[in-house]
Scaffold this motif. Structure first.
Motif, mmCIF file in Angstrom:
data_model
loop_
_atom_site.group_PDB
_atom_site.id
_atom_site.type_symbol
_atom_site.label_atom_id
_atom_site.label_comp_id
_atom_site.label_asym_id
_atom_site.label_seq_id
_atom_site.Cartn_x
_atom_site.Cartn_y
_atom_site.Cartn_z
ATOM 1 N N VAL A 42 85.912 7.114 15.122
ATOM 2 C CA VAL A 42 85.861 8.436 14.516
ATOM 3 C C VAL A 42 86.636 8.360 13.205
ATOM 4 C CG1 VAL A 42 86.530 10.849 14.825
ATOM 5 C CG2 VAL A 42 85.803 9.499 16.798
ATOM 6 N N ASP A 43 86.116 8.947 12.161
ATOM 7 C CA ASP A 43 86.786 8.922 10.864
ATOM 8 C C ASP A 43 88.187 9.535 11.000
ATOM 9 O OD1 ASP A 43 87.722 9.247 8.259
ATOM 10 O OD2 ASP A 43 85.764 9.802 7.469
ATOM 11 N N SER A 44 89.193 8.724 10.761
ATOM 12 C CA SER A 44 90.584 9.155 10.951
ATOM 13 C C SER A 44 91.401 8.965 9.688
ATOM 14 C CB SER A 44 91.204 8.369 12.114
ATOM 15 O OG SER A 44 90.483 8.583 13.301
ATOM 16 N N ARG A 45 90.751 8.980 8.541
ATOM 17 C CA ARG A 45 91.458 8.712 7.282
ATOM 18 C C ARG A 45 92.535 9.748 6.979
ATOM 19 N NH1 ARG A 45 87.624 7.064 3.890
ATOM 20 N NH2 ARG A 45 86.016 7.314 5.454
ATOM 21 N N ASP A 46 92.460 10.913 7.609
ATOM 22 C CA ASP A 46 93.456 11.950 7.360
ATOM 23 C C ASP A 46 94.672 11.845 8.280
ATOM 24 O OD1 ASP A 46 91.879 12.616 9.567
ATOM 25 O OD2 ASP A 46 92.201 14.762 9.283
ATOM 26 N N LEU A 47 94.694 10.857 9.155
ATOM 27 C CA LEU A 47 95.823 10.704 10.085
ATOM 28 C C LEU A 47 96.842 9.705 9.559
ATOM 29 C CD1 LEU A 47 93.936 10.618 13.504
ATOM 30 C CD2 LEU A 47 95.168 12.536 12.475
ATOM 31 N N ARG A 48 98.100 10.023 9.772
ATOM 32 C CA ARG A 48 99.210 9.126 9.429
ATOM 33 C C ARG A 48 99.658 8.452 10.719
ATOM 34 N NH1 ARG A 48 105.153 10.624 7.826
ATOM 35 N NH2 ARG A 48 105.764 8.664 6.839
ATOM 36 N N VAL A 49 99.641 7.100 10.745
ATOM 37 C CA VAL A 49 99.848 6.342 11.977
ATOM 38 C C VAL A 49 101.043 5.394 11.834
ATOM 39 C CG1 VAL A 49 98.803 4.704 13.592
ATOM 40 C CG2 VAL A 49 97.371 6.446 12.478
ATOM 41 N N ALA A 50 101.888 5.375 12.851
ATOM 42 C CA ALA A 50 102.966 4.387 12.957
ATOM 43 C C ALA A 50 102.613 3.429 14.078
ATOM 44 C CB ALA A 50 104.304 5.065 13.256
ATOM 45 N N VAL A 51 102.652 2.136 13.787
ATOM 46 C CA VAL A 51 102.463 1.099 14.800
ATOM 47 C C VAL A 51 103.841 0.494 15.043
ATOM 48 C CG1 VAL A 51 101.343 -1.085 15.385
ATOM 49 C CG2 VAL A 51 100.103 0.640 14.027
ATOM 50 N N VAL A 52 104.407 0.801 16.201
ATOM 51 C CA VAL A 52 105.738 0.330 16.564
ATOM 52 C C VAL A 52 105.550 -0.897 17.446
ATOM 53 C CG1 VAL A 52 107.929 0.968 17.642
ATOM 54 C CG2 VAL A 52 106.564 2.715 16.470
ATOM 55 N N ALA A 53 106.058 -2.045 16.991
ATOM 56 C CA ALA A 53 105.752 -3.311 17.657
ATOM 57 C C ALA A 53 107.000 -4.129 17.954
ATOM 58 C CB ALA A 53 104.791 -4.133 16.790
ATOM 59 N N SER A 54 107.076 -4.584 19.192
ATOM 60 C CA SER A 54 108.162 -5.451 19.648
ATOM 61 C C SER A 54 108.112 -6.797 18.919
ATOM 62 C CB SER A 54 108.015 -5.673 21.157
ATOM 63 O OG SER A 54 108.901 -6.671 21.600
ATOM 64 N N SER A 55 109.250 -7.440 18.845
ATOM 65 C CA SER A 55 109.336 -8.738 18.162
ATOM 66 C C SER A 55 109.286 -9.936 19.107
ATOM 67 C CB SER A 55 110.628 -8.799 17.338
ATOM 68 O OG SER A 55 110.627 -7.773 16.367
ATOM 69 N N TRP A 56 109.307 -9.719 20.409
ATOM 70 C CA TRP A 56 109.272 -10.826 21.365
ATOM 71 C C TRP A 56 107.857 -11.378 21.508
ATOM 72 C CZ3 TRP A 56 112.997 -13.189 24.474
ATOM 73 C CH2 TRP A 56 114.286 -12.690 24.337
ATOM 74 N N HIS A 57 107.734 -12.653 21.821
ATOM 75 C CA HIS A 57 106.455 -13.314 22.116
ATOM 76 C C HIS A 57 105.503 -13.263 20.911
ATOM 77 C CE1 HIS A 57 107.674 -13.719 26.284
ATOM 78 N NE2 HIS A 57 107.976 -12.430 26.278
ATOM 79 N N ASP A 58 105.844 -14.046 19.885
ATOM 80 C CA ASP A 58 105.129 -14.036 18.604
ATOM 81 C C ASP A 58 103.612 -14.110 18.730
ATOM 82 O OD1 ASP A 58 107.516 -13.908 17.244
ATOM 83 O OD2 ASP A 58 107.563 -16.030 16.728
ATOM 84 N N GLN A 59 103.102 -15.036 19.521
ATOM 85 C CA GLN A 59 101.656 -15.234 19.592
ATOM 86 C C GLN A 59 100.965 -13.998 20.190
ATOM 87 O OE1 GLN A 59 100.350 -18.581 21.961
ATOM 88 N NE2 GLN A 59 98.297 -18.549 21.062
ATOM 89 N N VAL A 60 101.480 -13.500 21.278
ATOM 90 C CA VAL A 60 100.901 -12.321 21.916
ATOM 91 C C VAL A 60 101.015 -11.119 20.983
ATOM 92 C CG1 VAL A 60 101.102 -10.702 23.842
ATOM 93 C CG2 VAL A 60 101.318 -13.165 24.249
ATOM 94 N N MET A 61 102.181 -10.920 20.400
ATOM 95 C CA MET A 61 102.381 -9.775 19.515
ATOM 96 C C MET A 61 101.512 -9.874 18.269
ATOM 97 S SD MET A 61 104.123 -7.648 21.100
ATOM 98 C CE MET A 61 104.036 -6.526 19.726
ATOM 99 N N GLY A 62 101.325 -11.080 17.756
ATOM 100 C CA GLY A 62 100.429 -11.253 16.614
ATOM 101 C C GLY A 62 99.024 -10.782 16.943
ATOM 102 N N GLY A 63 98.568 -11.095 18.140
ATOM 103 C CA GLY A 63 97.245 -10.653 18.575
ATOM 104 C C GLY A 63 97.173 -9.147 18.754
ATOM 105 N N LEU A 64 98.208 -8.560 19.358
ATOM 106 C CA LEU A 64 98.220 -7.111 19.560
ATOM 107 C C LEU A 64 98.226 -6.359 18.227
ATOM 108 C CD1 LEU A 64 100.732 -6.744 22.550
ATOM 109 C CD2 LEU A 64 98.245 -6.447 22.613
#
Length: 162
Positions: free
Chosen positions: A12-34
């Motif tokens: 759905v067109d969401s260009r008007d939404l402001r989004v924060a992606v809060v991401a843990s720093s543990w497990h680099d490979q898994v977190m990179g994928g997420l």
């Protein structure tokens, strides 16, 4: 696999939404994928205004998600991974993060995408991380769910009269 029966994603067109992606720093490979999965969803939904906010670990996701929700973000996506070890630490972190993220959404009314993997093994986490060869893309799914929820909430908002 937990993805069985999941809904079909229709961006759905969401260009008007402001989004924060809060991401843990543990497990680099898994977190990179997420995080990459979240970025794919943000692009598919045409989100232009988004910020990646790194946190030390999954336990810290709720407090930073709350700050983002109170700070004017329309959507918060929480990404992390906790892999079971030999102590009760797993249960404490998973429970605290899950309860905290639920509280953020309920206390603020801001949708929170739940992208916290709680896995018994590293392989289970890799299978859900959205990497090449992964069976699932939980970063994308959590982001898409939060964006859809934001649109649903807008549809439920009381109408203002002029």
């Amino acid at each position: 696999m937990s993805g069985h029966g999941s809904p079909t994603d229709e961006p759905v067109d969401s260009r008007d939404l402001r989004v924060a992606v809060v991401a843990s720093s543990w497990h680099d490979q898994v977190m990179g994928g997420l995080v990459a999965g979240a970025e794919r969803a943000l692009a598919a939904y045409a989100v232009e205004d988004w910020t990646l906010v790194p946190v030390p670990g999954s336990f810290e996701l709720p407090v930073v998600a709350m700050a983002a929700a109170r700070g004017g973000f329309d959507v918060v996506v929480a990404l992390g991974v906790v892999i079971r070890g030999g102590t009760p630490h797993f249960e404490y972190v998973c429970g605290a993060a899950t309860d905290g993220l639920s509280r953020v959404a309920l206390d603020t009314g801001v949708p929170v995408g739940f992208g916290l993997l709680t896995c018994d093994t590293e392989q289970q986490a890799l299978d859900r991380a959205g990497l090449e060869g992964s069976a699932e893309d939980k970063g994308y799914e959590a982001t898409a769910a939060a964006l859809h929820t934001a649109h649903t909430l807008r549809g439920l908002a009381p109408r203002t009269t002029s």
